[in-house]
Scaffold this motif. Structure first.
Motif, PDB file in Angstrom:
ATOM      1  N   VAL A  38       0.845  -1.191   0.000  1.00 47.23           N
ATOM      2  CA  VAL A  38       0.000   0.000   0.000  1.00 47.23           C
ATOM      3  C   VAL A  38       0.878   1.237   0.000  1.00 47.23           C
ATOM      4  O   VAL A  38       1.822   1.340   0.793  1.00 47.23           O
ATOM      5  N   GLY A  39       0.577   2.167  -0.878  1.00 52.78           N
ATOM      6  CA  GLY A  39       1.222   3.468  -0.880  1.00 52.78           C
ATOM      7  C   GLY A  39       0.223   4.528  -0.451  1.00 52.78           C
ATOM      8  O   GLY A  39      -0.951   4.474  -0.844  1.00 52.78           O
ATOM      9  N   ILE A  40       0.682   5.473   0.370  1.00 50.09           N
ATOM     10  CA  ILE A  40      -0.189   6.539   0.860  1.00 50.09           C
ATOM     11  C   ILE A  40       0.495   7.877   0.615  1.00 50.09           C
ATOM     12  O   ILE A  40       1.657   8.067   0.982  1.00 50.09           O
ATOM     13  N   ASP A  41      -0.217   8.786  -0.018  1.00 45.36           N
ATOM     14  CA  ASP A  41       0.284  10.135  -0.299  1.00 45.36           C
ATOM     15  C   ASP A  41      -0.517  11.113   0.542  1.00 45.36           C
ATOM     16  O   ASP A  41      -1.738  11.230   0.385  1.00 45.36           O
ATOM     17  N   ILE A  42       0.166  11.809   1.463  1.00 46.59           N
ATOM     18  CA  ILE A  42      -0.497  12.738   2.372  1.00 46.59           C
ATOM     19  C   ILE A  42      -0.146  14.164   1.985  1.00 46.59           C
ATOM     20  O   ILE A  42       1.023  14.558   2.033  1.00 46.59           O
ATOM     21  N   GLY A  43      -1.130  14.921   1.582  1.00 45.85           N
ATOM     22  CA  GLY A  43      -0.928  16.318   1.234  1.00 45.85           C
ATOM     23  C   GLY A  43      -1.695  17.233   2.159  1.00 45.85           C
ATOM     24  O   GLY A  43      -2.265  16.805   3.174  1.00 45.85           O
ATOM     25  N   GLY A  44      -1.736  18.492   1.803  1.00 46.18           N
ATOM     26  CA  GLY A  44      -2.413  19.463   2.641  1.00 46.18           C
ATOM     27  C   GLY A  44      -3.920  19.370   2.594  1.00 46.18           C
ATOM     28  O   GLY A  44      -4.608  19.790   3.526  1.00 46.18           O
ATOM     29  N   THR A  45      -4.474  18.777   1.514  1.00 44.06           N
ATOM     30  CA  THR A  45      -5.928  18.728   1.362  1.00 44.06           C
ATOM     31  C   THR A  45      -6.494  17.313   1.287  1.00 44.06           C
ATOM     32  O   THR A  45      -7.671  17.109   1.547  1.00 44.06           O
ATOM     33  N   GLY A 341       5.234   5.526  -5.772  1.00 47.99           N
ATOM     34  CA  GLY A 341       6.599   5.466  -5.266  1.00 47.99           C
ATOM     35  C   GLY A 341       6.667   5.009  -3.823  1.00 47.99           C
ATOM     36  O   GLY A 341       7.557   4.238  -3.440  1.00 47.99           O
ATOM     37  N   ALA A 342       5.724   5.470  -3.001  1.00 43.34           N
ATOM     38  CA  ALA A 342       5.697   5.046  -1.594  1.00 43.34           C
ATOM     39  C   ALA A 342       5.487   3.549  -1.494  1.00 43.34           C
ATOM     40  O   ALA A 342       6.127   2.858  -0.687  1.00 43.34           O
ATOM     41  N   ALA A 343       4.593   3.007  -2.320  1.00 30.98           N
ATOM     42  CA  ALA A 343       4.355   1.566  -2.318  1.00 30.98           C
ATOM     43  C   ALA A 343       5.595   0.805  -2.771  1.00 30.98           C
ATOM     44  O   ALA A 343       5.944  -0.241  -2.211  1.00 30.98           O
ATOM     45  N   GLY A 344       6.284   1.329  -3.805  1.00 29.11           N
ATOM     46  CA  GLY A 344       7.487   0.660  -4.297  1.00 29.11           C
ATOM     47  C   GLY A 344       8.607   0.657  -3.279  1.00 29.11           C
ATOM     48  O   GLY A 344       9.288  -0.360  -3.076  1.00 29.11           O
ATOM     49  N   LEU A 345       8.814   1.780  -2.608  1.00 30.76           N
ATOM     50  CA  LEU A 345       9.855   1.845  -1.579  1.00 30.76           C
ATOM     51  C   LEU A 345       9.499   0.966  -0.384  1.00 30.76           C
ATOM     52  O   LEU A 345      10.373   0.373   0.252  1.00 30.76           O
ATOM     53  N   ALA A 346       8.206   0.876  -0.074  1.00 36.20           N
ATOM     54  CA  ALA A 346       7.782  -0.021   1.003  1.00 36.20           C
ATOM     55  C   ALA A 346       8.066  -1.471   0.641  1.00 36.20           C
ATOM     56  O   ALA A 346       8.389  -2.294   1.516  1.00 36.20           O
ATOM     57  N   ARG A 347       7.965  -1.805  -0.634  1.00 33.19           N
ATOM     58  CA  ARG A 347       8.257  -3.177  -1.055  1.00 33.19           C
ATOM     59  C   ARG A 347       9.723  -3.517  -0.798  1.00 33.19           C
ATOM     60  O   ARG A 347      10.061  -4.645  -0.424  1.00 33.19           O
TER      61      ARG A 347
END
Length: 400
Positions: A38-45, A341-347
């Motif tokens: 799982v990849g999670i992208d956290i932004g301001g909104t 990218g977050a999911a790939g790096l987590a892998r």
């Protein structure tokens, strides 16, 4: 795309760990190198979460609004946990990667500072890992987007890549041979705060003349609103479009009008692009990459922005005419890049976890064989091979 469900509490067990995953038959961490993550992208909104396979394909994604920045850090952690639990109901999740808009330490465990969230030296990785019971990776969102573009997008095949993300401000990342360069303290890539105009526009960071004050979504909107507020003749078209409400002028609207041929909007994007090219030339002098990838919301303007950036880059490049020029390309993965990218790096983290776990299992098995040999009196004598103890050194015994 699924819509985010407002999850009601479903019992203490489910709300704290991925027991629904653990209860299922799942492939072992020791034998599944291409497991979904799982990849999670956290932004301001918004917070976007998705299950991504080893080839960068998004199997499912869901999103929700980012909790208000005045709320506690735990509220954000609860939101992330709920999203992962929701996805784990339908997918075999083996690791979670977080791309956060903020400074992340070199160990990728703590968010040192996040401008849009209540994170100040927050131990996010350990907090989430304890709740989700799977490996968790935390990194800056520009780093995760850059890695995704290098692996699956516009930067494929490049060994030295710099990514520039143009949004409200300017973020960035540096990759060499597929490895993100984070700097000694983890906060490399804050290109937007290079000072390009001494004494220039005040930046929220406290300094004046930062690059992002001249080449970002904020800079684009600021210039358009100033012209509209001054009732400039060149701004009549955009004033009419917003019915005189200057605060309604946005970056996407400027891009839309520029595509329709509005002269002022085209000129504003050219100005932003020229400043972009100046900054890229400075980065080329310092880092000498083979490729610059331009991402973020402002990059949606395509050649209205990137063409003037390329021209300015060539005019300001140190040693121009006597050195190879880096390629400048628009990002290909769009707003999902940070999540992918977050999911790939987590892998990669999950793979290291599997290897470490394998070594622990093998070590335990060796100790068990050794203990069994002691119990049964079958320890090898001096000079004997160590096969019986699985690689343990021979143990010298005294002759009776």
């Amino acid at each position: 795309m699924s819509t985010y469900r407002d999850l009601a509490p479903r019992g203490s067990a489910r709300s704290t760990v991925l027991r629904t995953v653990a209860a299922r038959e799942r492939r072992s961490h020791l034998s599944a190198p291409r497991v979904p993550t799982v990849g999670i992208d956290i932004g301001g909104t918004k917070v976007m979460a998705g299950v991504v396979d080893a080839d960068g394909r998004i199997l499912e994604r869901i999103k929700t609004e980012t909790p208000d920045k005045s709320k506690s850090a735990k509220v954000v952690e609860d939101t992330i946990t709920d999203l992962v639990l929701d996805l784990s109901d339908r997918h075999d999740v083996h690791a979670v990667g977080i791309g956060a808009a903020g400074w992340v330490d070199a160990d990728r465990s703590r968010v040192l500072f996040a401008p849009h969230l209540a994170w100040r030296n927050e131990p996010l990785r350990d907090a989430l890992q304890a709740r989700l019971a799977v490996p968790v990776m935390v990194d800056n969102d520009a780093n995760t987007a850059a890695w995704a573009e290098w692996r699956f997008g516009a930067g494929r095949g490049e060994d030295h890549l710099v990514m520039i993300t143009l949004g409200t401000g300017i973020g960035g990342a540096i990759l060499q041979d597929g490895e993100v360069k984070r700097g000694k303290y983890g906060v490399a890539g804050e290109f937007g705060h290079m000072q390009v105009v001494p004494g220039g526009h005040r930046c929220p960071c406290g300094n004046r003349g930062c690059w992002e004050q001249y080449s970002s979504g904020n800079a684009l909107v600021r210039e358009a609103r100033e012209l509209a507020a001054a009732d400039s003749p060149v701004a009549y078209n955009i004033i009419e479009r917003v019915k005189g409400s200057v605060p309604d002028i946005t970056g996407p609207l400027i891009t839309e009008l520029a595509r329709e041929g509005d002269a002022m909007c085209v000129e504003l994007l050219q100005d932003i692009g020229q400043w972009l090219g100046v900054g890229i030339a400075n980065l080329a002098a310092a880092l000498d990459p083979s490729c610059f990838v331009i991402g973020g919301g402002v990059s949606a303007a395509d050649d209205l922005l990137i063409a003037p950036a390329r021209d300015a880059f060539r005019r300001h490049l140190t040693g121009r005419g006597y050195r190879p020029e880096a390629r400048i390309a628009k990002a290909q993965l769009g707003p999902e890049a940070g999540m992918v990218g977050a999911a790939g790096l987590a892998r990669l983290v999950a793979r290291r976890f599997r290897r470490a776990n394998r070594r622990r299992v093998e070590r335990h098995e060796r100790y068990e064989r050794y203990a069994q040999a002691i119990r049964t009196g079958t320890l090898p004598r001096t000079g004997a091979t160590a096969d019986a103890t699985g690689g343990e050194p021979p143990v010298r015994t005294r002759e009776p």
